[in-house]
Design a protein around this motif. Structure first.
Motif, PDB file in Angstrom:
ATOM      1  N   VAL A  38      10.360  73.201  13.542  1.00 42.97           N
ATOM      2  CA  VAL A  38      11.507  73.884  12.934  1.00 42.97           C
ATOM      3  C   VAL A  38      11.225  74.162  11.458  1.00 42.97           C
ATOM      4  O   VAL A  38      10.889  73.254  10.696  1.00 42.97           O
ATOM      5  CB  VAL A  38      12.794  73.035  13.055  1.00 42.97           C
ATOM      6  CG1 VAL A  38      13.950  73.707  12.308  1.00 42.97           C
ATOM      7  CG2 VAL A  38      13.159  72.821  14.514  1.00 42.97           C
ATOM      8  N   ARG A  74      15.156  69.617  18.641  1.00 43.48           N
ATOM      9  CA  ARG A  74      13.851  69.211  18.107  1.00 43.48           C
ATOM     10  C   ARG A  74      13.540  67.759  18.459  1.00 43.48           C
ATOM     11  O   ARG A  74      12.411  67.426  18.854  1.00 43.48           O
ATOM     12  CB  ARG A  74      13.830  69.385  16.589  1.00 43.48           C
ATOM     13  CG  ARG A  74      12.566  68.859  15.912  1.00 43.48           C
ATOM     14  CD  ARG A  74      12.652  68.996  14.403  1.00 43.48           C
ATOM     15  NE  ARG A  74      11.471  68.438  13.750  1.00 43.48           N
ATOM     16  CZ  ARG A  74      11.368  67.187  13.336  1.00 43.48           C
ATOM     17  NH1 ARG A  74      12.389  66.339  13.507  1.00 43.48           N
ATOM     18  NH2 ARG A  74      10.256  66.761  12.756  1.00 43.48           N
ATOM     19  N   VAL A  86      13.100  75.994   8.103  1.00 48.25           N
ATOM     20  CA  VAL A  86      14.394  76.479   7.613  1.00 48.25           C
ATOM     21  C   VAL A  86      14.205  77.188   6.274  1.00 48.25           C
ATOM     22  O   VAL A  86      13.623  76.624   5.343  1.00 48.25           O
ATOM     23  CB  VAL A  86      15.413  75.327   7.455  1.00 48.25           C
ATOM     24  CG1 VAL A  86      16.754  75.872   6.958  1.00 48.25           C
ATOM     25  CG2 VAL A  86      15.602  74.593   8.781  1.00 48.25           C
ATOM     26  N   CYS A  92      10.586  73.380   5.058  1.00 52.13           N
ATOM     27  CA  CYS A  92      11.664  74.145   4.430  1.00 52.13           C
ATOM     28  C   CYS A  92      11.113  75.099   3.375  1.00 52.13           C
ATOM     29  O   CYS A  92      10.143  74.781   2.678  1.00 52.13           O
ATOM     30  CB  CYS A  92      12.682  73.215   3.768  1.00 52.13           C
ATOM     31  SG  CYS A  92      13.717  72.323   4.933  1.00 52.13           S
ATOM     32  N   LEU A 140      22.456  74.149  12.810  1.00 48.89           N
ATOM     33  CA  LEU A 140      21.474  73.167  12.351  1.00 48.89           C
ATOM     34  C   LEU A 140      21.538  71.888  13.182  1.00 48.89           C
ATOM     35  O   LEU A 140      20.498  71.312  13.543  1.00 48.89           O
ATOM     36  CB  LEU A 140      21.708  72.853  10.869  1.00 48.89           C
ATOM     37  CG  LEU A 140      20.611  72.056  10.162  1.00 48.89           C
ATOM     38  CD1 LEU A 140      19.261  72.754  10.291  1.00 48.89           C
ATOM     39  CD2 LEU A 140      20.957  71.845   8.698  1.00 48.89           C
ATOM     40  N   THR A 154      13.996  68.225   9.941  1.00 47.43           N
ATOM     41  CA  THR A 154      13.247  69.443  10.258  1.00 47.43           C
ATOM     42  C   THR A 154      11.786  69.234   9.853  1.00 47.43           C
ATOM     43  O   THR A 154      11.429  68.202   9.273  1.00 47.43           O
ATOM     44  CB  THR A 154      13.829  70.664   9.523  1.00 47.43           C
ATOM     45  OG1 THR A 154      13.698  70.478   8.106  1.00 47.43           O
ATOM     46  CG2 THR A 154      15.303  70.847   9.869  1.00 47.43           C
ATOM     47  N   ILE A 208      18.429  70.480  15.444  1.00 47.34           N
ATOM     48  CA  ILE A 208      17.872  69.145  15.216  1.00 47.34           C
ATOM     49  C   ILE A 208      17.892  68.323  16.505  1.00 47.34           C
ATOM     50  O   ILE A 208      16.920  67.629  16.835  1.00 47.34           O
ATOM     51  CB  ILE A 208      18.651  68.435  14.091  1.00 47.34           C
ATOM     52  CG1 ILE A 208      18.318  69.096  12.742  1.00 47.34           C
ATOM     53  CG2 ILE A 208      18.317  66.951  14.051  1.00 47.34           C
ATOM     54  CD1 ILE A 208      19.187  68.624  11.600  1.00 47.34           C
ATOM     55  N   LEU A 240      18.299  68.315   6.665  1.00 47.03           N
ATOM     56  CA  LEU A 240      16.983  68.959   6.650  1.00 47.03           C
ATOM     57  C   LEU A 240      15.840  67.947   6.729  1.00 47.03           C
ATOM     58  O   LEU A 240      14.702  68.323   7.004  1.00 47.03           O
ATOM     59  CB  LEU A 240      16.828  69.825   5.395  1.00 47.03           C
ATOM     60  CG  LEU A 240      17.717  71.073   5.335  1.00 47.03           C
ATOM     61  CD1 LEU A 240      17.522  71.805   4.014  1.00 47.03           C
ATOM     62  CD2 LEU A 240      17.438  72.009   6.501  1.00 47.03           C
TER      63      LEU A 240
END
Length: 367
Positions: A119, A112, A121, A153, A105, A150, A109, A147
């Motif tokens: 992204v 990204r 997840v 999710c 992760l 990202t 990140i 998160l």
């Protein structure tokens, strides 16, 4: 669009055992679902410690492993750098990440932020409870906070969703559904059924196996309880089968054998309790396997049970399993067939992974 699915679990989808069914099945379904999108060119990065993810068949050619292995994979800077080098070399436009693993992760990140890729997840497990080490719990808690960096999710329960620091437009609760195993069950329905009940999975209290076995020991149940898997309650199960002729323990076996047994059985158990884990953060994926099978799924009202399935008995069992003995011992085949059919009717409006991933990818690029 070049897409990368990042996996973690070590499994063989063709020869998996009863303990690894859920994670294996979901990850293969993610790959198949992404492949059905003609706009995506999909590869797989295996980030498991042993580097032995095995999808089998043509999919195996898609898998690339990190170049370092063994102990080095446990050293966070090494794994992060290794993953970053892989990402930079292959330059994916979209990354789909399965579950919370801190090393991967962090690498995703960083990549990204540097290259502005998208992204998504999928959060299937969030380790909370005494069954997990302090390190595991802290790692997942940190991952949940990360998160925020990202794009989108897919948490498996609303409790996980509430803790993810993204606004509602960037996350969607999806508790599972049509996986590869479910589709196989639908295609290979059995007309000749065995009058028996099946438990398949990790032999633990949080899966309710002790409750099920004790129910057989304390009541006059005249059908077999067939148990597959391994875990801390193995000795308890072995001792119990010596006390009761209707309890049969078959250990860890090929996943295909388990699926065939479920498909031929009248009943299939899927229970979940907060014993060693916080059940609000774990949705039992095998729940849907039971619903798609020819069996009657017997389940309890666990914490994150979807409202569509929060039904009355005989579907949802109360704490004392009231009335269950009569159902198990019943010779009324039409009753059992009608119950199984009614369960499957509930699933008609439940979305598949293909639909959910397609919607999520579209929404990610609209953000």
């Amino acid at each position: 669009m070049k897409t990368l699915l990042i996996t973690n679990s070590v499994f063989n989808c063709n020869e998996g055992d009863a303990n690894s069914t859920a994670g294996s099945d979901v990850q293969l379904t993610l790959l198949e679902s992404l492949n059905l999108n003609n706009e995506l060119k999909v590869d797989v990065l295996d980030c498991s410690e042993s580097g032995s993810v095995n999808f089998g068949g043509d999919y195996q050619n898609k898998i690339k492993g990190l170049k370092v292995g063994g102990y080095l994979r446990r050293i966070m800077p090494v794994t992060v750098l290794n993953a970053l080098l892989y990402l930079y070399k292959n330059k994916p436009n979209l990354i789909v990440k399965y579950n919370l693993y801190i090393q991967q992760l962090v690498a995703i990140i960083i990549y990204r932020l540097l290259f502005n890729v998208k992204v998504i997840v999928v959060v299937q497990d969030y380790r909370k409870g005494k069954s997990f080490t302090v390190r595991q719990r802290l790692s997942d808690k940190l991952c949940i906070q990360l998160l925020r960096f990202t794009d989108y999710c897919l948490p498996i329960t609303d409790y996980i969703s509430d803790e993810i620091p993204l606004h509602k437009g960037r996350k969607k609760i999806y508790s599972g559904g049509v996986t590869r195993a479910c589709e196989n069950l639908i295609l290979h329905k059995k007309n000749i059924m065995k009058k028996q009940a099946v438990f398949a999975g990790y032999l633990s209290e949080y899966n309710g196996l002790d409750v099920i076995v004790n129910f057989w020991l304390e009541n006059d149940i005249k059908i077999k309880l067939v148990i597959y898997g391994d875990g801390p309650l193995k000795s308890f199960v072995e001792n119990s089968q010596r006390k009761c002729e209707y309890i049969v323990y078959r250990g860890k076996v090929n996943q295909k054998v388990v699926m065939e047994e479920i498909q031929r059985s009248n009943f299939y158990f899927c229970l979940r309790y907060s014993k060693g884990i916080d059940s609000r953060y774990f949705y039992p994926s095998k729940f849907f396997i039971g619903l798609y099978s020819s069996s009657v799924l017997l389940y309890n009202r666990f914490e994150c049970l979807l409202s569509d399935f929060d039904l009355d008995y005989p579907f949802v069992l109360d704490e004392s399993f009231s009335g269950l003995a009569n159902l198990l011992n019943s010779d009324d085949e039409s009753l059992i067939n009608n119950l199984a059919e009614e369960q499957q009717n509930i699933l008609k409006n439940h979305k598949s992974w293909v639909q959910v991933l397609s919607e999520s990818i579209k929404e990610t690029y609209e953000l």
